[in-house]
Motif scaffolding. Sequence first.
Motif, mmCIF file in Angstrom:
data_model
loop_
_atom_site.group_PDB
_atom_site.id
_atom_site.type_symbol
_atom_site.label_atom_id
_atom_site.label_comp_id
_atom_site.label_asym_id
_atom_site.label_seq_id
_atom_site.Cartn_x
_atom_site.Cartn_y
_atom_site.Cartn_z
ATOM 1 N N VAL A 8 42.716 -46.791 -6.935
ATOM 2 C CA VAL A 8 41.334 -46.672 -6.473
ATOM 3 C C VAL A 8 40.509 -47.849 -6.972
ATOM 4 O O VAL A 8 40.868 -48.515 -7.943
ATOM 5 C CB VAL A 8 40.661 -45.357 -6.955
ATOM 6 C CG1 VAL A 8 41.415 -44.141 -6.472
ATOM 7 C CG2 VAL A 8 40.493 -45.340 -8.457
ATOM 8 N N ARG A 9 39.384 -48.063 -6.298
ATOM 9 C CA ARG A 9 38.353 -48.973 -6.792
ATOM 10 C C ARG A 9 37.117 -48.118 -7.004
ATOM 11 O O ARG A 9 36.674 -47.420 -6.093
ATOM 12 C CB ARG A 9 38.083 -50.096 -5.806
ATOM 13 C CG ARG A 9 37.079 -51.113 -6.379
ATOM 14 C CD ARG A 9 36.994 -52.370 -5.554
ATOM 15 N NE ARG A 9 38.276 -53.065 -5.582
ATOM 16 C CZ ARG A 9 38.896 -53.531 -4.494
ATOM 17 N NH1 ARG A 9 38.361 -53.394 -3.305
ATOM 18 N NH2 ARG A 9 40.053 -54.151 -4.597
ATOM 19 N N ALA A 10 36.576 -48.150 -8.211
ATOM 20 C CA ALA A 10 35.399 -47.351 -8.553
ATOM 21 C C ALA A 10 34.230 -48.273 -8.838
ATOM 22 O O ALA A 10 34.360 -49.249 -9.583
ATOM 23 C CB ALA A 10 35.685 -46.472 -9.765
ATOM 24 N N HIS A 11 33.086 -47.960 -8.231
ATOM 25 C CA HIS A 11 31.841 -48.688 -8.469
ATOM 26 C C HIS A 11 30.933 -47.746 -9.247
ATOM 27 O O HIS A 11 30.608 -46.654 -8.763
ATOM 28 C CB HIS A 11 31.194 -49.099 -7.148
ATOM 29 C CG HIS A 11 32.080 -49.973 -6.316
ATOM 30 N ND1 HIS A 11 32.187 -51.330 -6.520
ATOM 31 C CD2 HIS A 11 32.916 -49.672 -5.298
ATOM 32 C CE1 HIS A 11 33.045 -51.822 -5.651
ATOM 33 N NE2 HIS A 11 33.501 -50.835 -4.900
ATOM 34 N N VAL A 12 30.546 -48.156 -10.448
ATOM 35 C CA VAL A 12 29.774 -47.312 -11.354
ATOM 36 C C VAL A 12 28.355 -47.877 -11.457
ATOM 37 O O VAL A 12 28.170 -49.058 -11.763
ATOM 38 C CB VAL A 12 30.431 -47.262 -12.746
ATOM 39 C CG1 VAL A 12 29.706 -46.272 -13.649
ATOM 40 C CG2 VAL A 12 31.924 -46.902 -12.632
ATOM 41 N N TYR A 13 27.370 -47.013 -11.208
ATOM 42 C CA TYR A 13 25.969 -47.420 -11.182
ATOM 43 C C TYR A 13 25.179 -46.704 -12.272
ATOM 44 O O TYR A 13 25.551 -45.622 -12.699
ATOM 45 C CB TYR A 13 25.346 -47.095 -9.823
ATOM 46 C CG TYR A 13 26.023 -47.807 -8.681
ATOM 47 C CD1 TYR A 13 25.603 -49.069 -8.270
ATOM 48 C CD2 TYR A 13 27.094 -47.215 -8.015
ATOM 49 C CE1 TYR A 13 26.230 -49.725 -7.226
ATOM 50 C CE2 TYR A 13 27.735 -47.870 -6.962
ATOM 51 C CZ TYR A 13 27.292 -49.124 -6.579
ATOM 52 O OH TYR A 13 27.921 -49.769 -5.553
ATOM 53 N N GLY A 14 24.072 -47.299 -12.651
ATOM 54 C CA GLY A 14 23.195 -46.744 -13.682
ATOM 55 C C GLY A 14 23.004 -47.786 -14.772
ATOM 56 O O GLY A 14 23.099 -48.993 -14.523
ATOM 57 N N ASN A 15 22.749 -47.336 -15.981
ATOM 58 C CA ASN A 15 22.653 -48.236 -17.129
ATOM 59 C C ASN A 15 24.063 -48.412 -17.675
ATOM 60 O O ASN A 15 24.489 -47.688 -18.574
ATOM 61 C CB ASN A 15 21.713 -47.659 -18.191
ATOM 62 C CG ASN A 15 21.576 -48.586 -19.378
ATOM 63 O OD1 ASN A 15 21.625 -49.799 -19.239
ATOM 64 N ND2 ASN A 15 21.423 -47.997 -20.558
#
Length: 94
Positions: A8-15
């Motif tokens: 998988v490719r995971a894109h993590v958002y936030g701080n």
Amino acid sequence: MAGRRREVRAHVYGNVQGVGFRLWARGEATSLGLAGWVCNEADGSVTAQIAGRDEAVSTMIERLWKGPTGASVSRVDVEELAAGSVPVGFRIIA
């Protein structure tokens, strides 16, 4: 099916930048026996490509939602990938 491989490719958002997220992700992935990489993106997110046993990949995705101390994850988008040639080990891309 137990033992099935997944990538998988995971894109993590936030701080998620400036809090040790990449180093933490490498440690978590290594402890789970996963291969792949993690990098910071220009928009402030973090991207990780993760490959290994299905159960371990699922566990890593769950852990990405928490992140290290100091992180505040608002969203994790996961893209399933066709099995490819992933390097051995898990590395941080600058």
